[in-house]
Scaffold this active site. Structure first.
Site, short mmCIF file in Angstrom:
data_model
loop_
_atom_site.label_atom_id
_atom_site.label_comp_id
_atom_site.label_asym_id
_atom_site.label_seq_id
_atom_site.Cartn_x
_atom_site.Cartn_y
_atom_site.Cartn_z
N ASP A 338 0.82 -1.22 0.00
CA ASP A 338 0.00 0.00 0.00
C ASP A 338 0.85 1.26 0.00
O ASP A 338 2.00 1.26 0.43
CB ASP A 338 -0.92 0.01 1.22
N GLU A 339 0.24 2.31 -0.48
CA GLU A 339 0.70 3.69 -0.28
C GLU A 339 2.17 3.92 -0.63
O GLU A 339 2.90 4.52 0.14
CB GLU A 339 0.46 4.11 1.18
C1 TNX Z 1 -3.92 3.75 5.79
S1 TNX Z 1 -4.89 1.01 5.18
C2 TNX Z 1 -2.91 2.81 5.86
C3 TNX Z 1 -2.17 2.61 7.12
C4 TNX Z 1 -2.58 3.60 8.17
C5 TNX Z 1 -4.07 3.77 8.14
C6 TNX Z 1 -4.59 4.66 9.21
C7 TNX Z 1 -3.55 0.93 4.59
C8 TNX Z 1 -3.35 -0.19 3.72
N1 TNX Z 1 -2.66 1.89 4.88
O1 TNX Z 1 -0.78 2.69 6.89
O2 TNX Z 1 -2.16 3.13 9.40
O3 TNX Z 1 -4.47 4.28 6.89
O4 TNX Z 1 -5.98 4.68 9.24
#
Ligand code: TNX
Length: 544
Positions: A338-339
């Protein structure tokens, strides 16, 4: 549960010979969560459990006997030590033939309990009978019996008095095979005792996957043989600058066994190629610039990445995935994904495919956050959908609508390529989102997730149009940027996690908020005895 409520006819106890023999049938049917597929309560009768009640496992298969021992440990202390009506021992598990007056746990080839995790439970004055095709089914039958017993059964110290169970016939099986909870032990570290407690509470509601988020920018939380700096350096921090910590190999193996005893499969996640700063602090060579780094104790995301173009990265991952795969009997390994904000799409895609190959080489099935939908994957991958998008497919704002459609198309493409889906929508079941404006802890980037929001969702045209079997389940993540203690963890998870458990288990026709919230309110006495902290929301506990 509607049908259950209607089928139940109120009868106050007048059955049986002596005071101790008379089951006190409660004025309302027991509040079962998740609601079973079918439950028909009888008008009278019932069974009385005492410490003399044998638990019989005909045939004595080891795994079934172990379920019998779980039941024995549960009801043993509850029926009282030292009372004339009790023995000073827990009920024993016998392996002879079924007999009257017993609780019988039977593995059977009865056709109507052969679905995975299915069971039948019958309570009548002559005894209790739980039948299932698998030990998992027997375990879920035991959890239902537990909820039919009064909350006092949860006391771990001795307590006087027999326990009454109302007469009922239940036939039950889950809607989804994957009913999960995710715990982020990276932002704040939670160790063996805290994780055991979470597993205990999950088991009561028939959840069967614990996804452990074992690494992130703030900390690396599991020992990997041959890479000591990951834990001697990478584990020594957490959000806000606390001491951090990690699970040793023995801790991890213990938790896997502890979970398995509760029919819960541990799914380890090492988040990559981003969310990896703590590993880069320990091993700067895994980054492209090779520069030393300071630990990170804030809550930003997206800034770190492995050097995806160097072979050393994959040698590292081979060791990490291999070590965890060897200690994880469950079928899955979660690569995060993710991200990632610092790589091109090509770099990201190449990385994910190489990670996928390593997961397969170590005999596991791939799970990743929904970003991996944009990468061509082998059939059988599992995507965890976390970014809210299906409500935006009809949004008036055209840019938002276009983004949602692009996201949906990628997911549908992955499903057509053989991927499975786990639903974890952040705007519904992220347990780190605040419940409402009065919640002190938590984040709110996806909005508030009220207790009803976390229960009442999922019947949307987009989800309904997916092919049968594409959705394999539901999982509620609990991220811990703002959560540092077990009490806080529980306050965020409960009661919302219980609604997720019902959505994961109960068939669609039985899901009903007005019925559920009444059953939910009635869990509280059990939670008080279990010492479980929870958020007492007005729409459940002060409802009209
Ligand atoms: C998004 S959900 C993230 C996390 C954070 C979270 C906080 C996801 C795959 N990545 O790294 O902790 O939001 O709500």
């Amino acid at each position: 549960m509607r049908s259950v409520a209607l089928a139940f006819v109120l009868v106050l106890a007048s059955v049986g010979a002596s005071a101790h023999q008379a089951p006190l049938i409660p004025a309302t049917p027991p509040a079962l969560i998740p609601s079973p597929r079918s439950a028909v309560f009888a008008e009278s009768g019932g069974f009385v459990v005492t410490s003399r009640t044998p638990i019989v496992v005909p045939g004595g298969a080891d795994e079934a006997v172990r379920v019998g021992e779980v039941l024995s440990a549960l009801i043993g202390p509850g029926v009282g030590v030292g009372h004339p009506d009790s023995l000073d021992v827990q009920p024993l598990v016998e392996t002879g033939p079924p007999r009257d007056g017993a609780i019988v746990l039977a593995l059977t080839d009865r056709a109507d309990v052969q679905a995975p995790e299915a069971y039948a439970l019958t309570v009548e004055p002559a005894g209790v009978r739980i039948e299932a095709g698998t030990a998992a089914g027997l375990f879920y039958g035991v959890q239902t019996l537990r909820q039919l017993l009064p909350p006092e059964v949860e006391y771990s110290a001795a307590r006087i008095g027999p326990l009454d169970v109302p007469a009922v016939v239940i036939l039950d099986a889950p809607r989804y095979p994957w009913r999960g909870a995710m715990l982020d032990v990276a932002r704040h570290f939670f160790g063996v005792a805290a994780i055991e407690q979470y597993l205990d509470h999950m088991a009561l509601y028939k959840l069967n996957r614990l996804h452990l988020h074992l690494s992130d920018d703030q900390g690396w939380r599991v020992e990997i043989p041959g890479w000591p700096r990951l834990t001697t350096v990478g584990a020594q921090n957490e959000v806000g600058g606390g001491p951090g910590g990690y699970l040793s190999t023995a801790d991890y193996e213990h938790l896997v066994r502890y979970a398995a005893d509760r029919f819960i499969t541990v799914v380890p996640e090492i988040d990559m190629p981003g969310h990896i700063h703590a590993a880069l602090v320990a091993h700067p060579d895994l980054s492209c610039d090779g520069e030393p780094r300071e630990p990170y104790t804030g809550i930003r995301v997206g800034f770190s990445a492995l050097c995806v173009e160097q072979e050393a990265t994959y040698a590292f991952l081979d060791d990490v995935i291999g070590a965890l795969a060897a200690r994880t009997p469950g079928a899955w390994f979660h690569i995060g994904g993710d991200e990632v904000q610092t790589l091109s799409h090509e770099q990201y895609a190449t990385f994910v495919q190489r990670a996928e190959a390593l997961v397969a080489a170590h005999g596991k099935r791939l799970v990743g956050w929904d970003e991996i939908a944009g990468v061509p994957l082998q059939p059988g991958a599992t995507l965890q959908l976390w970014r809210p998008f299906w409500d935006d497919l009809t949004h008036p704002d055209s840019a938002r609508r276009a983004r949602a459609h692009a996201h949906a198309d990628a997911v549908v493409g992955a499903v057509e390529g053989g991927a499975h889906l786990i639903l974890s929508p952040a705007d519904r079941i992220y347990l780190d989102m605040k419940v409402d404006s009065t919640t002190a802890l938590g984040l709110a980037w996806a909005g508030y997730n009220g207790v009803r929001d976390a229960y009442d969702w999922g019947e949307t045209p987009w989800l309904d149009a997916l092919p049968d079997g594409a959705i394999i389940g539901i999982e509620a993540p609990l991220w811990t940027e703002t959560i540092a203690t077990v009490a806080d963890l529980e306050a965020m998870a409960f009661p919302r996690l219980v609604g997720v458990a019902e959505r994961g288990w109960s068939s669609r026709e039985t899901l009903d908020w007005d019925d559920y919230r009444v059953r939910l309110a009635r869990q509280a006495p059990r939670w008080h005895i279990l010492g479980l902290n929870y958020t007492r929301v007005p729409e459940v506990w002060n409802a009209d």
